[in-house]
Design a protein around this motif. Structure first.
Motif, short mmCIF file in Angstrom:
data_model
loop_
_atom_site.label_atom_id
_atom_site.label_comp_id
_atom_site.label_asym_id
_atom_site.label_seq_id
_atom_site.Cartn_x
_atom_site.Cartn_y
_atom_site.Cartn_z
N GLU A 1 48.38 29.95 42.92
CA GLU A 1 49.60 30.46 42.29
C GLU A 1 50.52 31.15 43.28
N GLY A 2 50.18 32.34 43.68
CA GLY A 2 50.99 33.10 44.63
C GLY A 2 52.14 33.84 44.00
N LYS A 3 51.92 34.44 42.83
CA LYS A 3 52.97 35.24 42.20
C LYS A 3 53.11 36.56 42.95
N ASN A 4 54.18 37.28 42.66
CA ASN A 4 54.50 38.51 43.36
C ASN A 4 53.33 39.49 43.33
N ARG A 5 52.85 39.85 44.52
CA ARG A 5 51.76 40.83 44.71
C ARG A 5 50.50 40.47 43.93
N GLN A 6 50.27 39.19 43.72
CA GLN A 6 49.17 38.74 42.87
C GLN A 6 47.80 39.20 43.35
N VAL A 7 47.48 38.97 44.61
CA VAL A 7 46.15 39.33 45.10
C VAL A 7 45.95 40.84 44.99
N ARG A 8 46.92 41.61 45.38
CA ARG A 8 46.81 43.07 45.28
C ARG A 8 46.59 43.51 43.83
N ARG A 9 47.32 42.91 42.92
CA ARG A 9 47.19 43.25 41.51
C ARG A 9 45.82 42.82 40.96
N MET A 10 45.33 41.67 41.41
CA MET A 10 44.02 41.19 40.94
C MET A 10 42.91 42.14 41.37
N THR A 11 42.88 42.50 42.66
CA THR A 11 41.79 43.36 43.13
C THR A 11 41.87 44.74 42.49
N ALA A 12 43.07 45.26 42.29
CA ALA A 12 43.22 46.56 41.63
C ALA A 12 42.76 46.49 40.18
N ALA A 13 43.03 45.38 39.51
CA ALA A 13 42.66 45.23 38.10
C ALA A 13 41.15 45.26 37.89
N VAL A 14 40.38 44.86 38.90
CA VAL A 14 38.93 44.91 38.77
C VAL A 14 38.34 46.14 39.47
N GLY A 15 39.22 47.08 39.87
CA GLY A 15 38.76 48.37 40.37
C GLY A 15 38.65 48.53 41.87
N PHE A 16 39.23 47.58 42.65
CA PHE A 16 39.10 47.65 44.10
C PHE A 16 40.46 47.41 44.75
N PRO A 17 41.24 48.47 44.94
CA PRO A 17 42.58 48.31 45.51
C PRO A 17 42.53 47.69 46.90
N THR A 18 43.51 46.84 47.17
CA THR A 18 43.62 46.20 48.48
C THR A 18 44.25 47.17 49.47
N LEU A 19 43.59 47.33 50.60
CA LEU A 19 44.09 48.18 51.68
C LEU A 19 44.83 47.36 52.73
N ARG A 20 44.36 46.14 52.94
CA ARG A 20 44.96 45.24 53.93
C ARG A 20 44.87 43.83 53.39
N LEU A 21 45.96 43.05 53.52
CA LEU A 21 45.98 41.69 53.01
C LEU A 21 46.51 40.75 54.09
N VAL A 22 45.68 39.74 54.41
CA VAL A 22 46.01 38.78 55.45
C VAL A 22 45.92 37.37 54.86
N ARG A 23 47.02 36.61 54.89
CA ARG A 23 46.93 35.20 54.49
C ARG A 23 46.36 34.45 55.69
N VAL A 24 45.20 33.83 55.49
CA VAL A 24 44.53 33.16 56.59
C VAL A 24 44.66 31.64 56.51
N GLY A 25 45.11 31.10 55.37
CA GLY A 25 45.22 29.66 55.28
C GLY A 25 46.19 29.20 54.22
N VAL A 26 46.83 28.06 54.50
CA VAL A 26 47.67 27.35 53.54
C VAL A 26 47.26 25.89 53.66
N GLY A 27 46.77 25.32 52.54
CA GLY A 27 46.20 23.97 52.64
C GLY A 27 45.06 24.03 53.63
#
Length: 189
Positions: free
Chosen positions: A136-162
């Motif tokens: 998907e890749g919606k606005n701040r999606q990964v950060r929101r997902m990890t926070a929603a399950v109780g683990f806020p993101t401190l650092r986010l690195v996109r490591v791959g596309v395709g």
């Protein structure tokens, strides 16, 4: 048709227009006529693709094409295997439920560069690296997902596309290279 892979540094905004307080893509890429295929927030870093072709830009960025984007998230705390299953099933974020994804633990290799500035360090609270592979890749999606399950993101690195991988490309923050659009290994064309 051009396709450029950039390792977007932390703090850089995903636009070429100058910004009064932050670096922009123009500080790293001098190629005229290319635009980002998707976005990364200024506080996220890693693989960003740029192209001069609108159809390719849509193929990379639009969720309907289901191109997998892989993120390494350094989260606060120590999620369990059950927490990763919650992420993988899809997370209700209030305004939408995320699609199912792949969620797994990763051990950051020495390939992961030091971030400037570094994340906050708290001796009493551990951090854990997880990889989320989403389509998907919606606005701040990964950060929101990890926070929603109780683990806020401190650092986010996109490591791959395709099939493109930031580590295989060997790009340090701020570096970029042209990649072949026709290469069968990239999973984009």
């Amino acid at each position: 048709m051009r396709l450029i892979a950039l390792n977007k540094p932390f703090g850089t905004i995903c636009q070429f227009s100058p910004h009064e307080t932050r670096a922009s893509l123009a500080d790293w890429v001098k190629t005229p006529g290319v635009y980002p295929a998707g976005r990364l927030d200024s506080d996220s870093e890693g693989l960003l693709l740029l192209t001069d072709d609108g159809a390719l830009q849509a193929r990379i960025a639009e969720p309907r094409h289901k191109l997998v984007k892989r993120y390494w998230a350094q989260v606060e705390g120590a999620p369990s295997a059950d927490d990763l299953k919650k992420l993988a099933r899809g997370v209700d974020l209030g305004d939408y439920v995320t699609r199912p994804c792949r969620a797994e633990f990763v051990e950051p290799s020495e390939s992961v560069w030091q971030r400037t500035p570094p994340i906050r360090f708290r001796a009493a609270i551990p951090t854990t690296w997880i990889q989320l592979s989403i389509t998907e890749g919606k606005n701040r999606q990964v950060r929101r997902m990890t926070a929603a399950v109780g683990f806020p993101t401190l650092r986010l690195v996109r490591v791959g596309v395709g099939a493109l991988d930031i580590f295989a490309l060997g790009l340090a923050p701020g570096e970029h290279i042209d990649v072949s659009v026709q290469a069968p290994w990239n999973g984009i064309a």
